[in-house]
Design an enzyme around this catalytic site. Sequence first.
Site, PDB file in Angstrom:
ATOM      1  CE  LYS A  83       1.310   1.951  -5.409  1.00  0.00           C
ATOM      2  NZ  LYS A  83       0.286   0.923  -5.670  1.00  0.00           N
TER       3      LYS A  83
HETATM    4  O1  G3P Z   1      -1.713  -0.492  -7.801  1.00  0.00           O
HETATM    5  C1  G3P Z   1      -1.782   0.502  -8.740  1.00  0.00           C
HETATM    6  C2  G3P Z   1      -2.366   0.080 -10.075  1.00  0.00           C
HETATM    7  O2  G3P Z   1      -1.807  -1.125 -10.491  1.00  0.00           O
HETATM    8  C3  G3P Z   1      -3.854   0.119 -10.158  1.00  0.00           C
HETATM    9  O3  G3P Z   1      -4.371  -0.544 -11.265  1.00  0.00           O
HETATM   10  O4  G3P Z   1      -6.272  -1.609 -12.420  1.00  0.00           O
HETATM   11  O5  G3P Z   1      -6.724   0.062 -10.607  1.00  0.00           O
HETATM   12  O6  G3P Z   1      -5.823   0.784 -12.811  1.00  0.00           O
HETATM   13  P1  G3P Z   1      -5.875  -0.309 -11.804  1.00  0.00           P
END
Ligand code: G3P
Length: 214
Positions: A83
């Site tokens: 990533k």
């Molecule tokens: O893994 C990346 C993403 O899904 C993060 O989500 O909930 O931290 O905005 P969030």
Amino acid sequence: MQFFIDTAQIDEIREAVALGVLDGVTTNPSLIAKTGRPFREVLEEILEIVDGPVSAEVTATDYEGMTREARELAAIHENIVVKIPVIHDGIKAVRWCRDEGIRTNVTLCFNPMQALIAAKAGATYISPFVGRLDDISSDGMELIAEIRQIYDNYGFDTEILVASIRHPMHCVQAALMGADVATIPFKVITSLLRHPLTDNGLQRFLEDWKKVPR
Ligand code: G3P
């Protein structure tokens, strides 16, 4: 649409695998930090449990550091997807990974041009963060529609991986829009099957079943 789980919690991953519909896992530095355990240890445990792509994020922000980390991560297991943030050096690193045969998940995408550039660089996946756009009164799912159209216009095979999902409707819209993958937090996965009419209907069937002579 493929289902990934967006977590580094082993118990959640085990439960999602047991459901039988999990295709992969995404992690990020914040999710790893929540486990309170070393990165490599958590990653290796996830790789033992899941037979599918597992995203692991680089933490360097320069080209040399990112490519070094990408090489190290990719060497851990064939299911690792590296990533990489959609920044200037990140795009250079994505191109390098493509040339090295290392799969990438380009993360922190918030606009369609970032997605187009990531695809041109050879990204395996693009991760638009829909929930974080909604959080600032923007429209996360509109970004998914735009990226879908751009990728289809030019025949890019980079897969759209909808990230930062907050609720079931994000999943419904992702599927309707033809997103390739949704990476879903555990609590949202468990809510996808719930419907009050399903629960009420089951309750009624079970009550009526008691009246059937044995
Ligand atoms: O893994 C990346 C993403 O899904 C993060 O989500 O909930 O931290 O905005 P969030």
